[in-house]
Write a protein that holds these residues in place. Structure first.
Motif, PDB file in Angstrom:
ATOM      1  N   GLU A   1       6.939  76.458 -15.412  1.00  0.00           N
ATOM      2  CA  GLU A   1       8.301  76.323 -15.923  1.00  0.00           C
ATOM      3  C   GLU A   1       8.413  77.035 -17.261  1.00  0.00           C
ATOM      4  OE1 GLU A   1      10.958  72.780 -17.828  1.00  0.00           O
ATOM      5  OE2 GLU A   1       9.888  72.298 -15.980  1.00  0.00           O
ATOM      6  N   VAL A   2       9.447  77.874 -17.407  1.00  0.00           N
ATOM      7  CA  VAL A   2       9.670  78.584 -18.668  1.00  0.00           C
ATOM      8  C   VAL A   2      10.980  78.171 -19.335  1.00  0.00           C
ATOM      9  CG1 VAL A   2       8.245  80.558 -18.027  1.00  0.00           C
ATOM     10  CG2 VAL A   2      10.687  80.596 -17.521  1.00  0.00           C
ATOM     11  N   ALA A   3      11.880  77.521 -18.582  1.00  0.00           N
ATOM     12  CA  ALA A   3      13.135  77.053 -19.174  1.00  0.00           C
ATOM     13  C   ALA A   3      13.719  75.941 -18.305  1.00  0.00           C
ATOM     14  CB  ALA A   3      14.125  78.195 -19.307  1.00  0.00           C
ATOM     15  N   TYR A   4      14.511  75.084 -18.953  1.00  0.00           N
ATOM     16  CA  TYR A   4      15.143  73.938 -18.299  1.00  0.00           C
ATOM     17  C   TYR A   4      16.587  73.879 -18.769  1.00  0.00           C
ATOM     18  CZ  TYR A   4      16.463  69.030 -17.642  1.00  0.00           C
ATOM     19  OH  TYR A   4      17.116  67.891 -17.306  1.00  0.00           O
ATOM     20  N   PHE A   5      17.470  73.506 -17.865  1.00  0.00           N
ATOM     21  CA  PHE A   5      18.894  73.461 -18.161  1.00  0.00           C
ATOM     22  C   PHE A   5      19.507  72.274 -17.437  1.00  0.00           C
ATOM     23  CE2 PHE A   5      23.150  75.064 -16.744  1.00  0.00           C
ATOM     24  CZ  PHE A   5      23.739  75.197 -17.984  1.00  0.00           C
ATOM     25  N   ARG A   6      20.288  71.482 -18.143  1.00  0.00           N
ATOM     26  CA  ARG A   6      21.001  70.342 -17.528  1.00  0.00           C
ATOM     27  C   ARG A   6      22.464  70.486 -17.887  1.00  0.00           C
ATOM     28  NH1 ARG A   6      19.448  64.604 -16.217  1.00  0.00           N
ATOM     29  NH2 ARG A   6      21.438  63.502 -16.155  1.00  0.00           N
ATOM     30  N   GLN A   7      23.300  70.424 -16.877  1.00  0.00           N
ATOM     31  CA  GLN A   7      24.734  70.648 -17.040  1.00  0.00           C
ATOM     32  C   GLN A   7      25.520  69.521 -16.398  1.00  0.00           C
ATOM     33  OE1 GLN A   7      26.080  73.643 -18.414  1.00  0.00           O
ATOM     34  NE2 GLN A   7      27.905  72.409 -18.468  1.00  0.00           N
ATOM     35  N   THR A   8      26.498  68.984 -17.099  1.00  0.00           N
ATOM     36  CA  THR A   8      27.374  67.960 -16.539  1.00  0.00           C
ATOM     37  C   THR A   8      28.811  68.397 -16.697  1.00  0.00           C
ATOM     38  OG1 THR A   8      25.818  66.205 -17.098  1.00  0.00           O
ATOM     39  CG2 THR A   8      28.088  65.546 -16.650  1.00  0.00           C
ATOM     40  N   LEU A   9      29.536  68.388 -15.608  1.00  0.00           N
ATOM     41  CA  LEU A   9      30.976  68.631 -15.639  1.00  0.00           C
ATOM     42  C   LEU A   9      31.670  67.295 -15.439  1.00  0.00           C
ATOM     43  CD1 LEU A   9      31.422  71.818 -13.441  1.00  0.00           C
ATOM     44  CD2 LEU A   9      31.235  71.664 -15.911  1.00  0.00           C
ATOM     45  N   TRP A  10      32.604  66.986 -16.305  1.00  0.00           N
ATOM     46  CA  TRP A  10      33.344  65.726 -16.248  1.00  0.00           C
ATOM     47  C   TRP A  10      34.737  65.980 -15.706  1.00  0.00           C
ATOM     48  CZ3 TRP A  10      31.042  61.178 -17.382  1.00  0.00           C
ATOM     49  CH2 TRP A  10      29.819  61.240 -18.072  1.00  0.00           C
ATOM     50  N   ASP A  11      35.371  64.941 -15.229  1.00  0.00           N
ATOM     51  CA  ASP A  11      36.737  64.977 -14.707  1.00  0.00           C
ATOM     52  C   ASP A  11      36.899  66.014 -13.609  1.00  0.00           C
ATOM     53  OD1 ASP A  11      37.452  62.973 -16.439  1.00  0.00           O
ATOM     54  OD2 ASP A  11      38.192  64.337 -17.969  1.00  0.00           O
ATOM     55  N   VAL A  12      35.944  66.043 -12.702  1.00  0.00           N
ATOM     56  CA  VAL A  12      35.983  66.975 -11.585  1.00  0.00           C
ATOM     57  C   VAL A  12      36.910  66.412 -10.508  1.00  0.00           C
ATOM     58  CG1 VAL A  12      34.629  68.042  -9.755  1.00  0.00           C
ATOM     59  CG2 VAL A  12      33.657  67.792 -12.046  1.00  0.00           C
ATOM     60  N   LEU A  13      37.944  67.158 -10.204  1.00  0.00           N
ATOM     61  CA  LEU A  13      38.874  66.754  -9.157  1.00  0.00           C
ATOM     62  C   LEU A  13      38.733  67.631  -7.929  1.00  0.00           C
ATOM     63  CD1 LEU A  13      42.009  66.042 -11.351  1.00  0.00           C
ATOM     64  CD2 LEU A  13      40.356  64.410 -10.465  1.00  0.00           C
ATOM     65  N   ASP A  14      38.381  68.897  -8.140  1.00  0.00           N
ATOM     66  CA  ASP A  14      38.245  69.851  -7.043  1.00  0.00           C
ATOM     67  C   ASP A  14      36.806  70.371  -7.041  1.00  0.00           C
ATOM     68  OD1 ASP A  14      38.388  71.861  -5.169  1.00  0.00           O
ATOM     69  OD2 ASP A  14      39.844  73.069  -6.264  1.00  0.00           O
ATOM     70  N   THR A  15      36.043  69.998  -6.040  1.00  0.00           N
ATOM     71  CA  THR A  15      34.631  70.383  -5.981  1.00  0.00           C
ATOM     72  C   THR A  15      34.456  71.890  -5.868  1.00  0.00           C
ATOM     73  OG1 THR A  15      34.160  68.274  -4.927  1.00  0.00           O
ATOM     74  CG2 THR A  15      32.446  69.929  -4.803  1.00  0.00           C
ATOM     75  N   SER A  16      35.336  72.574  -5.143  1.00  0.00           N
ATOM     76  CA  SER A  16      35.232  74.027  -4.998  1.00  0.00           C
ATOM     77  C   SER A  16      35.368  74.725  -6.341  1.00  0.00           C
ATOM     78  CB  SER A  16      36.304  74.546  -4.046  1.00  0.00           C
ATOM     79  OG  SER A  16      36.167  73.957  -2.792  1.00  0.00           O
ATOM     80  N   GLU A  17      36.329  74.305  -7.131  1.00  0.00           N
ATOM     81  CA  GLU A  17      36.517  74.891  -8.449  1.00  0.00           C
ATOM     82  C   GLU A  17      35.327  74.559  -9.340  1.00  0.00           C
ATOM     83  OE1 GLU A  17      38.118  74.298 -12.668  1.00  0.00           O
ATOM     84  OE2 GLU A  17      38.809  72.850 -11.196  1.00  0.00           O
ATOM     85  N   ALA A  18      34.803  73.351  -9.223  1.00  0.00           N
ATOM     86  CA  ALA A  18      33.670  72.927 -10.036  1.00  0.00           C
ATOM     87  C   ALA A  18      32.427  73.757  -9.729  1.00  0.00           C
ATOM     88  CB  ALA A  18      33.377  71.450  -9.811  1.00  0.00           C
ATOM     89  N   VAL A  19      32.222  74.111  -8.479  1.00  0.00           N
ATOM     90  CA  VAL A  19      31.066  74.941  -8.115  1.00  0.00           C
ATOM     91  C   VAL A  19      31.169  76.298  -8.798  1.00  0.00           C
ATOM     92  CG1 VAL A  19      29.964  76.157  -6.193  1.00  0.00           C
ATOM     93  CG2 VAL A  19      30.560  73.753  -5.969  1.00  0.00           C
ATOM     94  N   GLY A  20      32.359  76.862  -8.859  1.00  0.00           N
ATOM     95  CA  GLY A  20      32.563  78.124  -9.570  1.00  0.00           C
ATOM     96  C   GLY A  20      32.262  77.999 -11.052  1.00  0.00           C
ATOM     97  N   ARG A  21      32.707  76.906 -11.649  1.00  0.00           N
ATOM     98  CA  ARG A  21      32.435  76.684 -13.074  1.00  0.00           C
ATOM     99  C   ARG A  21      30.953  76.473 -13.326  1.00  0.00           C
ATOM    100  NH1 ARG A  21      36.110  72.025 -14.127  1.00  0.00           N
ATOM    101  NH2 ARG A  21      34.645  71.610 -15.801  1.00  0.00           N
ATOM    102  N   LEU A  22      30.277  75.730 -12.436  1.00  0.00           N
ATOM    103  CA  LEU A  22      28.835  75.537 -12.584  1.00  0.00           C
ATOM    104  C   LEU A  22      28.098  76.869 -12.486  1.00  0.00           C
ATOM    105  CD1 LEU A  22      28.199  72.283 -10.532  1.00  0.00           C
ATOM    106  CD2 LEU A  22      27.807  72.600 -12.978  1.00  0.00           C
ATOM    107  N   GLY A  23      28.502  77.706 -11.545  1.00  0.00           N
ATOM    108  CA  GLY A  23      27.888  79.025 -11.409  1.00  0.00           C
ATOM    109  C   GLY A  23      28.032  79.843 -12.677  1.00  0.00           C
ATOM    110  N   ARG A  24      29.208  79.795 -13.261  1.00  0.00           N
ATOM    111  CA  ARG A  24      29.471  80.518 -14.514  1.00  0.00           C
ATOM    112  C   ARG A  24      28.628  79.948 -15.646  1.00  0.00           C
ATOM    113  NH1 ARG A  24      34.566  80.810 -13.855  1.00  0.00           N
ATOM    114  NH2 ARG A  24      35.059  78.773 -14.707  1.00  0.00           N
ATOM    115  N   GLU A  25      28.485  78.613 -15.709  1.00  0.00           N
ATOM    116  CA  GLU A  25      27.697  77.991 -16.772  1.00  0.00           C
ATOM    117  C   GLU A  25      26.207  78.321 -16.648  1.00  0.00           C
ATOM    118  OE1 GLU A  25      28.690  76.482 -19.533  1.00  0.00           O
ATOM    119  OE2 GLU A  25      30.737  76.906 -18.912  1.00  0.00           O
ATOM    120  N   VAL A  26      25.688  78.350 -15.433  1.00  0.00           N
ATOM    121  CA  VAL A  26      24.285  78.734 -15.237  1.00  0.00           C
ATOM    122  C   VAL A  26      24.086  80.188 -15.648  1.00  0.00           C
ATOM    123  CG1 VAL A  26      22.445  79.055 -13.541  1.00  0.00           C
ATOM    124  CG2 VAL A  26      23.847  76.990 -13.477  1.00  0.00           C
TER     125      VAL A  26
END
Length: 161
Positions: A126-151
């Motif tokens: 392991e060379v890096a670790y990342f933990r991401q939380t999105l709050w107030d998610v109403l639309d899972t499809s949109e959230a997946v796009g935002r998670l992809g952008r955050e990663v």
């Protein structure tokens, strides 16, 4: 009037889409030395989204597709930034390859949490670790796009560490 404004501001703050994260880079060599990125689908355990019904409904089928959709989003955003010479699911492992893998920790209507690991292609360490939380998610499809952008943002930020 002042109480109304204060109440409105409090309500807005409580319902905003807050993104919290944790980043740790433990690699001894500069991250910029990696030229290729191997993407693996994030693990999503069925108990995170299953409603207990024996047969799989349309909702469960949509949730099963989320890991592949997240990988596609990450690939799209990372390729657009041109940080790595190669970004794919099938890259050969070399000392200059990073492996991105992860898992969903929580998957619900109002919150999605993921953990991502970057592993060295040669050693598997392991060379890096990342933990991401999105709050107030109403639309899972949109959230997946935002998670992809955050990663992708995380991968971009650690290039100079």
């Amino acid at each position: 009037m002042l109480c109304s404004v204060a109440l409105l501001m409090t309500a807005c703050a409580a319902t905003s889409n807050v993104v919290t994260d944790e980043e740790i880079v433990t690699n001894q060599k500069p991250m910029a030395t990696y030229t290729s990125l191997l993407l693996r689908d994030f693990e999503l355990k069925r108990e995170l989204y299953d409603d207990g019904d024996e047969r799989m409904g349309e909702r469960e089928q949509r949730y099963e597709r989320i890991p592949a959709q997240l990988t596609e989003q990450i690939q799209r955003y990372v390729k657009a930034r041109r940080v790595y010479e190669s970004v794919s699911r099938t890259t050969e492992l070399t000392p200059k390859t990073l492996i991105l893998q992860g898992k969903f920790i929580r998957m619900g209507r109002f919150r999605i949490t993921i953990e991502a690991l970057l592993l060295d292609g040669a050693s598997g360490q392991e060379v890096a670790y990342f933990r991401q939380t999105l709050w107030d998610v109403l639309d899972t499809s949109e959230a997946v796009g935002r998670l992809g952008r955050e990663v992708a943002n995380f991968l971009d930020r650690i290039q100079y560490k």
